[in-house]
Design a protein around this motif. Structure first.
Motif, mmCIF file in Angstrom:
data_model
loop_
_atom_site.group_PDB
_atom_site.id
_atom_site.type_symbol
_atom_site.label_atom_id
_atom_site.label_comp_id
_atom_site.label_asym_id
_atom_site.label_seq_id
_atom_site.Cartn_x
_atom_site.Cartn_y
_atom_site.Cartn_z
ATOM 1 N N GLY A 40 0.824 -1.210 0.000
ATOM 2 C CA GLY A 40 0.000 0.000 0.000
ATOM 3 C C GLY A 40 0.853 1.252 0.000
ATOM 4 O O GLY A 40 0.602 2.198 -0.750
ATOM 5 N N ALA A 41 1.873 1.277 0.854
ATOM 6 C CA ALA A 41 2.776 2.425 0.905
ATOM 7 C C ALA A 41 3.558 2.564 -0.395
ATOM 8 O O ALA A 41 3.779 3.681 -0.889
ATOM 9 N N ALA A 42 3.962 1.445 -0.975
ATOM 10 C CA ALA A 42 4.683 1.499 -2.252
ATOM 11 C C ALA A 42 3.778 2.023 -3.366
ATOM 12 O O ALA A 42 4.213 2.822 -4.202
ATOM 13 N N ALA A 43 2.527 1.605 -3.378
ATOM 14 C CA ALA A 43 1.593 2.067 -4.411
ATOM 15 C C ALA A 43 1.312 3.558 -4.271
ATOM 16 O O ALA A 43 1.328 4.299 -5.262
ATOM 17 N N VAL A 44 1.072 4.016 -3.054
ATOM 18 C CA VAL A 44 0.821 5.448 -2.837
ATOM 19 C C VAL A 44 2.065 6.253 -3.178
ATOM 20 O O VAL A 44 1.975 7.338 -3.783
ATOM 21 N N GLY A 45 3.234 5.750 -2.831
ATOM 22 C CA GLY A 45 4.482 6.431 -3.179
ATOM 23 C C GLY A 45 4.672 6.556 -4.678
ATOM 24 O O GLY A 45 5.085 7.602 -5.181
ATOM 25 N N MET A 46 4.358 5.494 -5.407
ATOM 26 C CA MET A 46 4.465 5.552 -6.873
ATOM 27 C C MET A 46 3.473 6.546 -7.470
ATOM 28 O O MET A 46 3.814 7.298 -8.391
ATOM 29 N N VAL A 47 2.257 6.561 -6.961
ATOM 30 C CA VAL A 47 1.258 7.524 -7.451
ATOM 31 C C VAL A 47 1.730 8.947 -7.188
ATOM 32 O O VAL A 47 1.608 9.821 -8.057
ATOM 33 N N MET A 48 2.290 9.200 -6.006
ATOM 34 C CA MET A 48 2.792 10.550 -5.691
ATOM 35 C C MET A 48 3.920 10.953 -6.645
ATOM 36 O O MET A 48 3.973 12.095 -7.103
ATOM 37 N N LEU A 49 4.797 10.017 -6.963
ATOM 38 C CA LEU A 49 5.886 10.335 -7.892
ATOM 39 C C LEU A 49 5.372 10.566 -9.310
ATOM 40 O O LEU A 49 5.865 11.459 -10.018
ATOM 41 N N ILE A 50 4.392 9.800 -9.735
ATOM 42 C CA ILE A 50 3.822 9.985 -11.078
ATOM 43 C C ILE A 50 3.115 11.334 -11.181
ATOM 44 O O ILE A 50 3.281 12.061 -12.162
ATOM 45 N N VAL A 51 2.347 11.679 -10.157
ATOM 46 C CA VAL A 51 1.659 12.975 -10.164
ATOM 47 C C VAL A 51 2.681 14.105 -10.143
ATOM 48 O O VAL A 51 2.519 15.112 -10.834
ATOM 49 N N SER A 52 3.748 13.941 -9.378
ATOM 50 C CA SER A 52 4.796 14.961 -9.323
ATOM 51 C C SER A 52 5.486 15.121 -10.675
ATOM 52 O O SER A 52 5.810 16.236 -11.084
ATOM 53 N N ALA A 53 5.700 14.031 -11.385
ATOM 54 C CA ALA A 53 6.387 14.092 -12.672
ATOM 55 C C ALA A 53 5.495 14.669 -13.773
ATOM 56 O O ALA A 53 5.962 15.426 -14.626
ATOM 57 N N THR A 54 4.214 14.319 -13.756
ATOM 58 C CA THR A 54 3.322 14.766 -14.828
ATOM 59 C C THR A 54 2.640 16.095 -14.532
ATOM 60 O O THR A 54 2.097 16.715 -15.446
ATOM 61 N N ARG A 55 2.650 16.521 -13.269
ATOM 62 C CA ARG A 55 2.011 17.769 -12.812
ATOM 63 C C ARG A 55 0.501 17.758 -13.026
ATOM 64 O O ARG A 55 -0.117 18.805 -13.153
ATOM 65 N N VAL A 56 -0.096 16.576 -13.076
ATOM 66 C CA VAL A 56 -1.545 16.440 -13.241
ATOM 67 C C VAL A 56 -2.065 15.512 -12.153
ATOM 68 O O VAL A 56 -1.673 14.357 -12.086
ATOM 69 N N CYS A 57 -2.951 16.048 -11.314
ATOM 70 C CA CYS A 57 -3.563 15.253 -10.255
ATOM 71 C C CYS A 57 -5.024 14.991 -10.623
ATOM 72 O O CYS A 57 -5.805 15.937 -10.779
ATOM 73 N N PRO A 58 -5.412 13.725 -10.776
ATOM 74 C CA PRO A 58 -6.796 13.422 -11.150
ATOM 75 C C PRO A 58 -7.817 13.891 -10.113
ATOM 76 O O PRO A 58 -8.902 14.330 -10.469
ATOM 77 N N ILE A 59 -7.472 13.813 -8.851
ATOM 78 C CA ILE A 59 -8.405 14.256 -7.805
ATOM 79 C C ILE A 59 -8.581 15.763 -7.864
ATOM 80 O O ILE A 59 -9.693 16.274 -7.686
ATOM 81 N N TYR A 60 -7.503 16.501 -8.109
ATOM 82 C CA TYR A 60 -7.628 17.950 -8.286
ATOM 83 C C TYR A 60 -8.525 18.265 -9.488
ATOM 84 O O TYR A 60 -9.293 19.213 -9.464
ATOM 85 N N SER A 61 -8.413 17.487 -10.555
ATOM 86 C CA SER A 61 -9.232 17.706 -11.745
ATOM 87 C C SER A 61 -10.714 17.488 -11.450
ATOM 88 O O SER A 61 -11.561 18.232 -11.934
ATOM 89 N N ILE A 62 -11.021 16.467 -10.664
ATOM 90 C CA ILE A 62 -12.425 16.179 -10.335
ATOM 91 C C ILE A 62 -13.035 17.332 -9.548
ATOM 92 O O ILE A 62 -14.166 17.753 -9.834
ATOM 93 N N PHE A 63 -12.310 17.836 -8.549
ATOM 94 C CA PHE A 63 -12.869 18.877 -7.688
ATOM 95 C C PHE A 63 -12.569 20.295 -8.179
ATOM 96 O O PHE A 63 -13.028 21.264 -7.569
#
Length: 70
Positions: A40-63
């Motif tokens: 779980g921690a590894a998955a969340v860490g990977m998502v954080m790194l992907i969002v940081s690299a792409t500068r696009v957060c899907p949750i920010y887009s929804i809200f």
């Protein structure tokens, strides 16, 4: 998709992602001995790194949040 993650947000997400990956993969803490918390921690860490690299957060887009200036 439009960028919606600012510089400070991006740096914090990268630091959090690297920290979670380190804890999940390289620490000997008993908390991360179980597979659920480790992966779980590894998955969340990977998502954080992907969002940081792409500068696009899907949750920010929804809200409709945006932490960048442009």
């Amino acid at each position: 998709m439009n960028t919606n993650v600012g510089t400070i947000d991006r740096i914090l997400r990268a630091a959090l992602g690297l920290g979670l990956l380190y804890l999940a993969l390289f620490s000997d803490l008993p908390l991360f001995d179980g597979n659920v918390l480790k992966f779980g921690a590894a998955a969340v860490g990977m998502v954080m790194l992907i969002v940081s690299a792409t500068r696009v957060c899907p949750i920010y887009s929804i809200f409709g949040f945006k932490t960048c200036r442009s």
